[in-house]
Design a protein around this motif. Structure first.
Motif, PDB file in Angstrom:
ATOM      1  N   HIS A   1       0.854  -1.189   0.000  1.00 45.93           N
ATOM      2  CA  HIS A   1       0.000   0.000   0.000  1.00 45.93           C
ATOM      3  C   HIS A   1       0.887   1.236   0.000  1.00 45.93           C
ATOM      4  O   HIS A   1       1.679   1.459   0.922  1.00 45.93           O
TER       5      HIS A   1
ATOM      6  N   PRO B   1      -2.502  -4.911  -9.365  1.00 47.93           N
ATOM      7  CA  PRO B   1      -3.481  -4.017  -8.735  1.00 47.93           C
ATOM      8  C   PRO B   1      -4.711  -4.781  -8.260  1.00 47.93           C
ATOM      9  O   PRO B   1      -5.152  -5.726  -8.888  1.00 47.93           O
TER      10      PRO B   1
ATOM     11  N   ASP C   1      -4.026   6.887  -3.044  1.00 46.37           N
ATOM     12  CA  ASP C   1      -3.742   5.610  -2.385  1.00 46.37           C
ATOM     13  C   ASP C   1      -3.652   4.543  -3.463  1.00 46.37           C
ATOM     14  O   ASP C   1      -4.603   4.342  -4.229  1.00 46.37           O
ATOM     15  N   LEU C   2      -2.518   3.864  -3.518  1.00 46.44           N
ATOM     16  CA  LEU C   2      -2.290   2.833  -4.528  1.00 46.44           C
ATOM     17  C   LEU C   2      -2.051   1.508  -3.810  1.00 46.44           C
ATOM     18  O   LEU C   2      -1.096   1.371  -3.034  1.00 46.44           O
ATOM     19  N   VAL C   3      -2.932   0.541  -4.050  1.00 45.78           N
ATOM     20  CA  VAL C   3      -2.880  -0.739  -3.346  1.00 45.78           C
ATOM     21  C   VAL C   3      -2.648  -1.854  -4.355  1.00 45.78           C
ATOM     22  O   VAL C   3      -3.365  -1.956  -5.359  1.00 45.78           O
ATOM     23  N   TYR C   4      -1.649  -2.689  -4.073  1.00 48.27           N
ATOM     24  CA  TYR C   4      -1.276  -3.786  -4.968  1.00 48.27           C
ATOM     25  C   TYR C   4      -1.217  -5.085  -4.187  1.00 48.27           C
ATOM     26  O   TYR C   4      -0.934  -5.100  -2.986  1.00 48.27           O
TER      27      TYR C   4
ATOM     28  N   GLN D   1       2.818   4.455 -10.225  1.00 48.81           N
ATOM     29  CA  GLN D   1       2.034   3.606 -11.109  1.00 48.81           C
ATOM     30  C   GLN D   1       2.893   3.044 -12.243  1.00 48.81           C
ATOM     31  O   GLN D   1       2.740   1.878 -12.619  1.00 48.81           O
TER      32      GLN D   1
ATOM     33  N   VAL E   1      -6.715   1.922  -9.323  1.00 50.74           N
ATOM     34  CA  VAL E   1      -5.456   2.504  -8.863  1.00 50.74           C
ATOM     35  C   VAL E   1      -5.281   3.855  -9.557  1.00 50.74           C
ATOM     36  O   VAL E   1      -5.218   3.909 -10.777  1.00 50.74           O
ATOM     37  N   PRO E   2      -5.193   4.965  -8.815  1.00 47.47           N
ATOM     38  CA  PRO E   2      -5.358   5.024  -7.366  1.00 47.47           C
ATOM     39  C   PRO E   2      -6.817   4.863  -6.947  1.00 47.47           C
ATOM     40  O   PRO E   2      -7.720   5.012  -7.758  1.00 47.47           O
ATOM     41  N   ARG E   3      -7.005   4.563  -5.663  1.00 50.37           N
ATOM     42  CA  ARG E   3      -8.357   4.394  -5.155  1.00 50.37           C
ATOM     43  C   ARG E   3      -9.092   5.737  -5.126  1.00 50.37           C
ATOM     44  O   ARG E   3      -8.473   6.790  -4.923  1.00 50.37           O
TER      45      ARG E   3
END
Length: 253
Positions: A184, A209, A240-243, A197, A213-215
Motif C-alpha cells: 500500500h 493491482p 492511495d495505490l494498493v497492490y 504507477q 489505482v489510485p483508489r
C-alpha cells in the motif's frame, strides 16, 4: 482486504555503481537526528528495551512469532514519521501485528510513548534502515503487508532517481511479502503517484493491482496522517495505490 505510514524522509542513498538495477544497494532513509523532547528521550531510554526491534547484525532471521508471542499477520510500515497513524492502526487491529521503521529519533520516541499510552502489545519499533533490516533479519514471505505512506517526493526532476519507490526496491519487497499479501503506497504529489504507477506497472510479476489505482478515496484502514493533512491544506490530491502480491519473484540474474 484487511488493514494493510507516514514519512517525510524515506530517502534512498546513492546506488552502488555498476550493478544491474535490481542488484543495486537501496536504502530507505538518510538518517536525521532532530531535537528530542524530554518525553521522547524518556521513551527512548525506558521503553526501547521493551518495544524496540534492534537485532544484532549476526542474529539471523527474526522469529516474528517469538517477537510478538503469537502467530498473526505482520504489517511493516517503512518511514512512520511521528507514528500516530501507525499506533492508531495497531489499536484498531488487535488481531494483527505491526512493525514500524523510522530513523528520525524524535518520531521513534513519540511512537514509543504512544505504545505505552495506548497499552499496545502488537507494535514494535525499529530505527534501522528498512532495506538493511529486511535483508538481514526477515525470512522470505514473512510479511502480510508493507505500507509506505507519504515518502519524500523528491519533487525536483533531477532528484527523481532518489525516490524510494523504484523498480529494484519493489522487486526486492516482493520476496518478503507472502503470496496474496499487500503493498500500500500513498502520496499527495501527483507526479509521484504517476511515477509509482509506472514502476508498479512494470512489476506485475510480483504485484498486481486490486481494484482501481489510485483508489477513489482513502481506504478505511488507513488513518489520516499529519503529512496528509498538510498536503490537503496546500490543495494536493492524495493518491492511495494498493497492490497485491501474486507471483514469486523471478530468480536474480
Amino acid at each position: 482486504m484487511t488493514a494493510p505510514h507516514e514519512s517525510h524522509d524515506n530517502r534512498p542513498a546513492d546506488r552502488d555503481g555498476g550493478r544491474p538495477a535490481h542488484h543495486r544497494r537501496v536504502r530507505s532513509f538518510v538518517r536525521r537526528e532532530g531535537r528530542l523532547t524530554t518525553g521522547q528521550q524518556r521513551a527512548l531510554d525506558e521503553l526501547w528495551p521493551r518495544f524496540g526491534l534492534d537485532p544484532a547484525p549476526d542474529a539471523g532471521m527474526l522469529d516474528l512469532a517469538a517477537v510478538f508471542g503469537r502467530e498473526a499477520p505482520v504489517t511493516l510500515e517503512i518511514g512512520f514519521g511521528d507514528g500516530d497513524s501507525l499506533a492508531e492502526q495497531a489499536a484498531a487491529a488487535p488481531d494483527r501485528d505491526f512493525i514500524g521503521t523510522e530513523v528520525h529519533r524524535p518520531g521513534v520516541g513519540h511512537l514509543l510513548g504512544e505504545i505505552e499510552r495506548r497499552g499496545l502489545t502488537n507494535l514494535r519499533v525499529s530505527d534501522r534502515d528498512a532495506v538493511e533490516l529486511l535483508e538481514a533479519h526477515f525470512a522470505p514471505a514473512s510479511l502480510d503487508t508493507v505500507q509506505v505512506y507519504f515518502p519524500d517526493p523528491w519533487h525536483k526532476k533531477r532528484h527523481h532517481k532518489r525516490r524510494l519507490i523504484q523498480p529494484g526496491f519493489v522487486r526486492a519487497l516482493a520476496g518478503w511479502i507472502r503470496p496474496g499479501g499487500w503493498l500500500h503506497l500513498a502520496t499527495d504529489w501527483a507526479d509521484y503517484a504517476e511515477h509509482m504507477q509506472e514502476v508498479m506497472a512494470g512489476a506485475t510479476e510480483w504485484f498486481a493491482p486490486d481494484g482501481p489505482v489510485p483508489r477513489p478515496e482513502r481506504p478505511a484502514w488507513r488513518p489520516e496522517t499529519k503529512f496528509e493533512r498538510r498536503g490537503l491544506q496546500r490543495g494536493h490530491a492524495v493518491a492511495d495505490l494498493v497492490y497485491r502480491r501474486t507471483e514469486a519473484p523471478a530468480p536474480a540474474e
